[in-house]
Design an enzyme around this catalytic site. Sequence first.
Site, short mmCIF file in Angstrom:
data_model
loop_
_atom_site.label_atom_id
_atom_site.label_comp_id
_atom_site.label_asym_id
_atom_site.label_seq_id
_atom_site.Cartn_x
_atom_site.Cartn_y
_atom_site.Cartn_z
N ARG A 148 -5.68 1.37 17.76
CA ARG A 148 -6.31 1.47 16.45
C ARG A 148 -7.27 0.29 16.36
O ARG A 148 -8.19 0.21 17.15
CB ARG A 148 -5.25 1.52 15.33
CG ARG A 148 -5.82 2.08 14.03
CD ARG A 148 -4.77 2.21 12.93
NE ARG A 148 -4.39 0.91 12.39
CZ ARG A 148 -3.53 0.74 11.38
NH1 ARG A 148 -2.95 1.78 10.82
NH2 ARG A 148 -3.24 -0.46 10.93
N LYS A 162 0.81 -1.22 0.00
CA LYS A 162 0.00 0.00 0.00
C LYS A 162 0.85 1.27 0.00
O LYS A 162 0.45 2.27 -0.59
CB LYS A 162 -0.94 0.00 1.20
CG LYS A 162 -0.22 0.19 2.52
CD LYS A 162 -1.15 0.15 3.71
CE LYS A 162 -0.40 0.51 4.96
NZ LYS A 162 -0.83 -0.24 6.14
C1 LIG Z 1 0.18 -0.73 6.73
C2 LIG Z 1 0.02 -1.92 7.60
C3 LIG Z 1 1.11 -2.77 7.81
C4 LIG Z 1 2.49 -2.50 7.24
O1 LIG Z 1 3.12 -1.50 7.96
P1 LIG Z 1 4.62 -1.04 7.59
O2 LIG Z 1 4.95 -0.06 8.64
O3 LIG Z 1 4.54 -0.45 6.22
O4 LIG Z 1 5.48 -2.25 7.63
C5 LIG Z 1 0.91 -3.89 8.59
N1 LIG Z 1 -0.30 -4.16 9.15
C6 LIG Z 1 -1.37 -3.36 8.96
C7 LIG Z 1 -2.65 -3.72 9.61
C8 LIG Z 1 -1.24 -2.22 8.18
O5 LIG Z 1 -2.30 -1.42 8.00
#
Ligand SMILES: *Cc1c(COP(=O)(O)O)cnc(C)c1O
Length: 366
Positions: free
Chosen positions: A136, A41
Amino acid sequence: MARRHAGYPAMEVRLDVIRSNARVILDLCRGHGIEPAAVVKGFNAIPQIMDVLVGEGYRCLASSRIGHLAKARARGYPVATMGLRIPMRSELADVAQYCDVILNSDLGTVRLLDDEARRAGKVQKIVFMRDLGDLREGVFDSEQFVERAVFAAKDFANIELVGIGANLGCYGSVKPTVKNMQELARNASEIERATGRKLGMVSGGASTSLPMVARGQMPREINHLRVGAAIMHRREIYGIEEGELAELSDKSLVLSAEVIEAGEKPTHPVGERLLDCFGNVAVYEDRGVRRRVLLAIGAYDVGNCQKLDPLDEGVRILGCSSDHMIVDVHDSRREYRAGDVMSFGLMYQSMLFATSNDMIRKNFTR
Ligand SMILES: *Cc1c(COP(=O)(O)O)cnc(C)c1O
């Protein structure tokens, strides 16, 4: 009418750097019994980057945006897709279509997803999320979490609970520790005892969980991570110490913008003041008259311009509006003129904006 794309802003995507980072993380994780999902993402699921990650051997691509996963599916990769955001009830049909696995925390939504999976003629795999204090997503209370996860595992014909997970270091800035990871591992064994079935996946967080793995501190029950930022930039692994994972690079993406004006100006605004263009009461340090340049790039391209990392150490970003950025070059050894190009490394927020803005030309270095 075909129109030629202007040269700048331009972003260099260094696939060789990304490939090397991806390899280092995959080897580190697998060496500790952890299977990492590659999170796409942060770079808008750019296909050339996804090609590299699949080529290096990642078995799962993950994103909070189902559209990214649809894009991955359309490319026919032989890997699983994982939805990372607790699904909206309005997107469950897409979840059933594009996500092999999806995170969840709400039993009402799981019930609707069960219906949707039945309609799609599939069994939907889910990972139930525990909130370990970052506040969260996830069920906050430990007992409630176990109860609901057991319910999700047992009560729905078209839902399969394949694991549990937690997210840290986002809203609440909470650090992954032996203590909170052990708590997740304990929840996993409680759920396994109640259901009589092994959970395939205990997902212990994101990039910020990597230092614990590198230090050999991750409890062995944690067998999955969701890693995005670290594949792109070492410095996004908050809490990493000097020398740790030193093989990882920050130079995966370089954004370049063109100078449209250069010269000397005062550093303190002249005249009665209102608010800046984003409605903020800004503070200006009066440093006298200094050399500065105006760049043809702005918040539209990078979000917060302070989330850029100038490659020229002598420059300091002063501010930006939607389409302009003002940079102090007084201490730079370079003599900037209109038409020159200035380059920046990106941090997470500027990566989000720049990779998903198609007015920024992308060049790929193999
Ligand atoms: C974006 C996200 C990740 C990845 O996080 P990074 O800091 O890019 O490694 C992992 N788990 C969830 C639920 C996320 O939303």
